[in-house]
Design an enzyme around this catalytic site. Structure first.
Site, PDB file in Angstrom:
ATOM      1  N   ARG A  99      11.324  91.476  -1.128  1.00  0.00           N
ATOM      2  CA  ARG A  99      11.062  92.818  -1.669  1.00  0.00           C
ATOM      3  C   ARG A  99      11.657  93.000  -3.055  1.00  0.00           C
ATOM      4  NH1 ARG A  99      13.218  95.932   2.385  1.00  0.00           N
ATOM      5  NH2 ARG A  99      15.258  95.800   1.420  1.00  0.00           N
ATOM      6  N   GLY A 130      15.020  92.798  10.153  1.00  0.00           N
ATOM      7  CA  GLY A 130      14.038  91.761  10.444  1.00  0.00           C
ATOM      8  C   GLY A 130      14.681  90.518  11.018  1.00  0.00           C
ATOM      9  N   ILE A 162      16.346  86.456   5.296  1.00  0.00           N
ATOM     10  CA  ILE A 162      15.579  85.399   4.654  1.00  0.00           C
ATOM     11  C   ILE A 162      15.472  85.664   3.153  1.00  0.00           C
ATOM     12  CG2 ILE A 162      14.277  84.892   6.743  1.00  0.00           C
ATOM     13  CD1 ILE A 162      11.864  86.302   5.432  1.00  0.00           C
ATOM     14  N   ASP A 163      15.697  86.919   2.738  1.00  0.00           N
ATOM     15  CA  ASP A 163      15.590  87.273   1.319  1.00  0.00           C
ATOM     16  C   ASP A 163      16.721  86.685   0.479  1.00  0.00           C
ATOM     17  OD1 ASP A 163      13.336  88.727   1.908  1.00  0.00           O
ATOM     18  OD2 ASP A 163      14.353  90.670   1.912  1.00  0.00           O
ATOM     19  N   MET A 215       7.495  86.402   1.120  1.00  0.00           N
ATOM     20  CA  MET A 215       8.333  87.580   1.298  1.00  0.00           C
ATOM     21  C   MET A 215       9.454  87.647   0.259  1.00  0.00           C
ATOM     22  SD  MET A 215       8.720  87.967   5.427  1.00  0.00           S
ATOM     23  CE  MET A 215       7.386  88.617   6.433  1.00  0.00           C
TER      24      MET A 215
END
Length: 397
Positions: A190, A14, A143-144, A188
């Site tokens: 996960r 991503g 970004i996670d 966001m």
């Protein structure tokens, strides 16, 4: 061409608001090294299909590189391609290494997250096994913010800045009516709650923050919301798309069952937690509810990009080239924090095999005791990466 230095770089997974800043750092360092800089179009997958571009010519001027640093998404294009284990399928590695030889690659750099570091680890291992002198270096991006071995990842600071800004503005908007309401803002993340936690930086702090690290008990959530509504009209809840029930079921699967998985085994459509919780709250409490998914703006909102994020992304790309031409391989460039205030950090190298396929979660001691909020240690960790938010008036009581 055999004696010519050549950097081959790709972007994968991503995109973010900072991934092109890392690419700019790679190009600038390659030019300083006197190397030809080639770019994979659409990652490893596109490169296997013969797609690549000469980057030192495409970005020959400082102006072009500066524009690239501030452009969101992946300029080279991306892919989600999982390399097999070499023992299971050597053919794809033979094709790749033939392609590396065709372009004359001295060093191969891959900018990406967990899965991209897995790619670099496998390529480095295969190269070592076959006696290749090509160096393989990973450049972190997600970004996670869930890569191990680094204090934080490029892309995170900018996404967190957007989330905090959006959460603040949504709180103002939700509070204009004299009625009871609950807004669930889906963010966001996960497997880890780093990005969701950043909503706590909003000037109008959310009432509850729900992270994947803490199993969500629906009855307790409804109780907390009901308690908050007793003394205020507007309740704001930041919720991670990856939040789960105590038995491990993703809340979003209750909203969108049968979404399937991608080739990495990740849920193909990871959204819906806010819709499910908004419907549940409306049913149980009878108040107005709203579900808001920040969606892809979290990773491409360059108009609120963090300057620290863009600068560090560039530095890591630059450092990766330097490491490769210093003879390093099988490594990832990482960030090591020296201090929070004043903020100071520098780059370092870590073994990429220790990073691949691992997840760095928010430490339990950085989460509030009730599991529905963010501790001061986490606020202190995030603040310098995000920077100052736009100044706004305080809300009326």
């Amino acid at each position: 061409m055999a004696d010519e230095k050549c950097v081959l770089v790709g972007q994968s997974g991503g995109p973010t608001a900072a991934i092109n800043s890392s690419l700019a750092g790679v190009i600038a360092a390659g030019i300083l090294e006197g190397a030809r800089v080639e770019g994979m179009r659409y990652g490893i997958q596109g490169f296997l299909d013969g797609k690549h571009v000469r980057l030192d010519e495409a970005f020959a001027s400082r102006v072009d590189l500066d524009l690239l640093r501030n452009t969101p998404a992946s300029w080279l294009g991306s892919c989600r391609y999982k390399l097999p284990e070499p023992a299971a399928d050597q053919a794809v590695y033979q094709r790749l290494f033939n392609r590396f030889e065709e372009v004359g690659a001295s060093a191969v750099l891959y900018i990406g997250g967990n899965d991209s570091m897995d790619t670099i680890a496998k390529l480095a291992a295969y190269g070592s096994q076959t006696g290749s002198d090509i160096r393989f270096i990973g450049v972190p991006k997600t970004i996670d913010n869930d890569l191990v071995g680094t204090d934080h990842t490029p892309g995170y600071g900018s996404a967190a800045r957007f989330v905090a800004t959006a959460m603040n503005e949504l709180a103002y908007d939700a509070d204009v009516y004299n009625l009871k309401s609950v807004s669930f803002v889906e963010i966001m993340g996960r497997d880890a709650g780093w990005l969701t936690a950043s909503c706590a930086l909003a000037l109008v702090e959310p009432d509850l923050v729900l992270l994947p690290e803490v199993p969500l008990e629906e009855d307790r959530l409804i109780e907390r919301i009901a308690e908050a509504l007793e003394h205020k009209n507007t309740v704001m809840v930041g919720v991670s798309e990856g939040v789960r029930t105590p038995d491990g079921t993703l809340i979003c699967e209750r909203a969108t069952p049968g979404a399937g998985t991608d080739e990495f085994g990740h849920l193909a459509m990871l959204s819906g937690a806010s819709r499910y919780l908004a419907a549940l709250t409306k049913q149980r409490l009878g108040c107005k509810t709203r579900a808001i998914e920040l969606s892809t703006l979290q990773r491409c909102a360059s108009y609120v990009a963090s300057r620290v994020d863009l600068n560090e992304a560039y530095d890591l790309g630059h450092a990766a080239v330097e490491a490769a031409f210093a003879g390093e391989t099988g490594k990832m460039c990482a960030v090591e924090r020296v201090s929070d205030s004043p903020y100071e950090a520098h780059t370092k190298l870590v073994d990429v095999a220790s990073v691949a396929n691992q997840v760095r979660n928010v430490p339990s001691e950085w989460i509030s005791a009730d599991g529905m909020g963010v501790g001061e240690e986490l606020i202190a960790y995030m603040r310098p990466l995000v920077g100052e938010l736009p100044a706004q008036l305080a809300q009326l009581d």
